[in-house]
Design an enzyme around this catalytic site. Structure first.
Site, mmCIF file in Angstrom:
data_model
loop_
_atom_site.group_PDB
_atom_site.id
_atom_site.type_symbol
_atom_site.label_atom_id
_atom_site.label_comp_id
_atom_site.label_asym_id
_atom_site.label_seq_id
_atom_site.Cartn_x
_atom_site.Cartn_y
_atom_site.Cartn_z
ATOM 1 N N GLU A 22 -25.274 11.446 -16.355
ATOM 2 C CA GLU A 22 -24.304 11.316 -15.260
ATOM 3 C C GLU A 22 -22.921 11.794 -15.702
ATOM 4 O O GLU A 22 -22.239 12.504 -14.967
ATOM 5 C CB GLU A 22 -24.232 9.868 -14.772
ATOM 6 C CG GLU A 22 -25.479 9.374 -14.045
ATOM 7 C CD GLU A 22 -25.760 10.113 -12.739
ATOM 8 O OE1 GLU A 22 -24.832 10.686 -12.152
ATOM 9 O OE2 GLU A 22 -26.939 10.121 -12.318
ATOM 10 N N ASN B 224 -21.193 15.170 -14.296
ATOM 11 C CA ASN B 224 -19.879 15.102 -13.663
ATOM 12 C C ASN B 224 -18.917 16.134 -14.259
ATOM 13 O O ASN B 224 -18.159 16.787 -13.529
ATOM 14 C CB ASN B 224 -19.264 13.701 -13.839
ATOM 15 C CG ASN B 224 -19.753 12.724 -12.773
ATOM 16 O OD1 ASN B 224 -20.478 13.100 -11.855
ATOM 17 N ND2 ASN B 224 -19.347 11.466 -12.909
ATOM 18 N N ARG C 97 -23.172 14.273 -2.065
ATOM 19 C CA ARG C 97 -23.556 13.533 -3.260
ATOM 20 C C ARG C 97 -23.523 12.028 -2.992
ATOM 21 O O ARG C 97 -22.926 11.570 -2.026
ATOM 22 C CB ARG C 97 -22.649 13.906 -4.423
ATOM 23 C CG ARG C 97 -22.626 15.419 -4.669
ATOM 24 C CD ARG C 97 -21.816 15.773 -5.877
ATOM 25 N NE ARG C 97 -22.347 15.065 -7.020
ATOM 26 C CZ ARG C 97 -23.425 15.429 -7.687
ATOM 27 N NH1 ARG C 97 -24.060 16.536 -7.362
ATOM 28 N NH2 ARG C 97 -23.851 14.732 -8.693
HETATM 29 N N1 LIG Z 1 -15.404 14.854 -15.037
HETATM 30 C C1 LIG Z 1 -14.867 14.804 -13.805
HETATM 31 N N2 LIG Z 1 -13.897 15.669 -13.433
HETATM 32 C C2 LIG Z 1 -13.365 15.633 -12.195
HETATM 33 N N3 LIG Z 1 -13.740 14.736 -11.240
HETATM 34 C C3 LIG Z 1 -14.696 13.844 -11.550
HETATM 35 C C4 LIG Z 1 -15.308 13.836 -12.832
HETATM 36 N N4 LIG Z 1 -16.215 12.834 -12.846
HETATM 37 C C5 LIG Z 1 -16.164 12.254 -11.636
HETATM 38 N N5 LIG Z 1 -15.252 12.854 -10.848
HETATM 39 C C6 LIG Z 1 -14.903 12.443 -9.460
HETATM 40 O O1 LIG Z 1 -15.365 11.135 -9.254
HETATM 41 C C7 LIG Z 1 -16.255 11.095 -8.130
HETATM 42 C C8 LIG Z 1 -17.316 10.061 -8.328
HETATM 43 O O2 LIG Z 1 -18.209 10.421 -9.376
HETATM 44 P P1 LIG Z 1 -19.681 9.847 -9.360
HETATM 45 O O3 LIG Z 1 -19.611 8.364 -9.274
HETATM 46 O O4 LIG Z 1 -20.432 10.422 -10.516
HETATM 47 O O5 LIG Z 1 -20.303 10.385 -7.997
HETATM 48 P P2 LIG Z 1 -20.798 11.852 -7.576
HETATM 49 O O6 LIG Z 1 -20.934 12.699 -8.817
HETATM 50 O O7 LIG Z 1 -22.125 11.628 -6.909
HETATM 51 O O8 LIG Z 1 -19.762 12.424 -6.666
HETATM 52 C C9 LIG Z 1 -16.765 12.520 -7.992
HETATM 53 O O9 LIG Z 1 -17.172 12.796 -6.670
HETATM 54 C C10 LIG Z 1 -15.560 13.342 -8.417
HETATM 55 O O10 LIG Z 1 -14.631 13.487 -7.346
HETATM 56 MG MG LIG Z 2 -21.747 12.090 -10.593
#
Ligand SMILES: Nc1ncnc2c1ncn2[C@@H]1O[C@H](COP(=O)(O)OP(=O)(O)O)[C@@H](O)[C@H]1O
Ligand SMILES: [Mg+2]
Ligand SMILES: Nc1ncnc2c1ncn2[C@@H]1O[C@H](COP(=O)(O)OP(=O)(O)O)[C@@H](O)[C@H]1O
Ligand SMILES: [Mg+2]
Lengths: 77, 150, 150
Positions: B51, B55, B111
């Protein structure tokens, strides 16, 4: 070299070889029997010791038999 | 965080490509297998690391994906009773980390917004540090009971 | 070496510990499984990478093993029709590389002296560059037939 060659007998272009699948199922079987023996979940090291297979091979085999895309990872599009 | 000395450490630096999510996942499992962890706990680590790395690839670098020098770094450190995983990218960063960590929050309507929730529930601690335009660092820890001689 | 652009690359940096030979071996297999290689060929890569990494740990750093900052680096690069593995240490180096590569040559009477022979026979190319007191870099390449669209 003979020993290693023998070890390398599997010449299959398929991703999950027969032997990998065997290792994975054996690992799961041994886990179950260790659970009843110790009344707790065994560690991967305990399973590896029991199977006499390097723990990394077990990790690889278990990963290989999994569904390629898990529920948790709707990421591949 | 305790100050005990690490017993092992490996660092990965992978190009920001979706293929490398699976690579990081398997490498994390291999590293974790040194510790006294069960198959289930190793599965939890695999999910949490996937995850975090996905991300970085999807949100951190996103369309910047193609740039040759977009690397995701994964540092794994083994201590006597825990493993730390630190996943960093140098991508766009997160404006509001608190909001991003909420269940079901996603900047992408397609997502599920459950990545951080999985990381938090499968690991024993989760810290997210991010600076807009500079990148994101996710630090997760998994505890275990040190091996007793037998 | 051709000049084509890499399609993927990962870099590992692992503490010089024997536990990390198995780690590097699995990581190499995980990376190689992205290419059109048979399971047999992946096994050959595992053997070759293990031999190179264990040489770095045993001979490169040897008794220096305990020093906190002794890292072995493994860079894996995927091209359209081959994978390169570059294994580097910053340990004691090899005085005579030609001699070291001979079958059965070992500086340790308890060892078989077949590491380089395995690397050479299992991979499509092997280059060893070493400087005494500075370290050793082993570069190995495995070719495959590029994927045809299907
Ligand atoms: N490494 C990252 N860089 C930039 N934005 C991130 C990163 N990790 C997470 N995010 C932001 O946080 C939100 C939530 O992440 P997550 O809980 O993994 O849900 P998802 O990936 O399904 O959108 C993402 O939609 C994104 O906007
Ligand atoms: Mg994610
Ligand atoms: N990374 C290295 N650093 C220093 N010396 C090395 C390294 N790799 C190999 N050597 C030398 O080359 C010899 C031959 O290596 P190898 O063919 O793997 O046989 P073995 O490891 O069984 O001795 C070793 O005994 C050692 O003297
Ligand atoms: Mg050797």
């Amino acid at each position: 070299i003979g020993e290693i060659r023998r070890y390398l007998r599997d010449n299959n272009p398929i991703r999950v070889s027969r032997s990998m699948r065997d290792i994975a199922y054996k690992a799961l079987q041994i886990r179950d029997s260790l659970v009843s023996k110790y009344s707790r979940e065994p560690s991967i090291n305990e399973i590896a010791e029991e199977l006499k297979i390097p723990r990394e091979e077990i990790i690889f085999a278990l990963d290989a038999i999994q569904e390629p895309i898990s529920l948790f990872e709707p990421i591949y599009h | 965080m305790s100050t005990q000395a690490p017993t092992n450490q490996v660092k990965l630096s992978v190009l920001s490509l979706s293929e490398n999510v699976g690579f990081a996942r398997l490498s994390a499992a291999a590293f974790a297998s040194q510790a006294e962890l069960t198959i289930n706990e190793i599965e939890e680590i695999k999910v949490a690391v996937s995850e975090a790395v996905s991300n970085a690839v999807i949100h951190g670098y996103g369309k910047l994906n193609q740039k040759q020098d977009n690397y995701v770094e994964i540092v794994m450190t083994l201590y006597q009773d825990r493993i730390d995983f630190v996943i960093s990218d140098y991508g766009r960063g997160i404006a509001d980390v608190e909001a991003a960590r909420q269940p079901s929050y996603s900047s992408d309507p397609e997502r599920m917004g459950l990545g951080f929730v999985f990381m938090e529930s499968f690991m024993d601690s989760l810290a997210v540090v991010s600076t807009l335009g500079q990148g994101t660092t996710v630090t997760m820890s998994k505890k275990f009971t040190a091996k007793t001689s037998h």
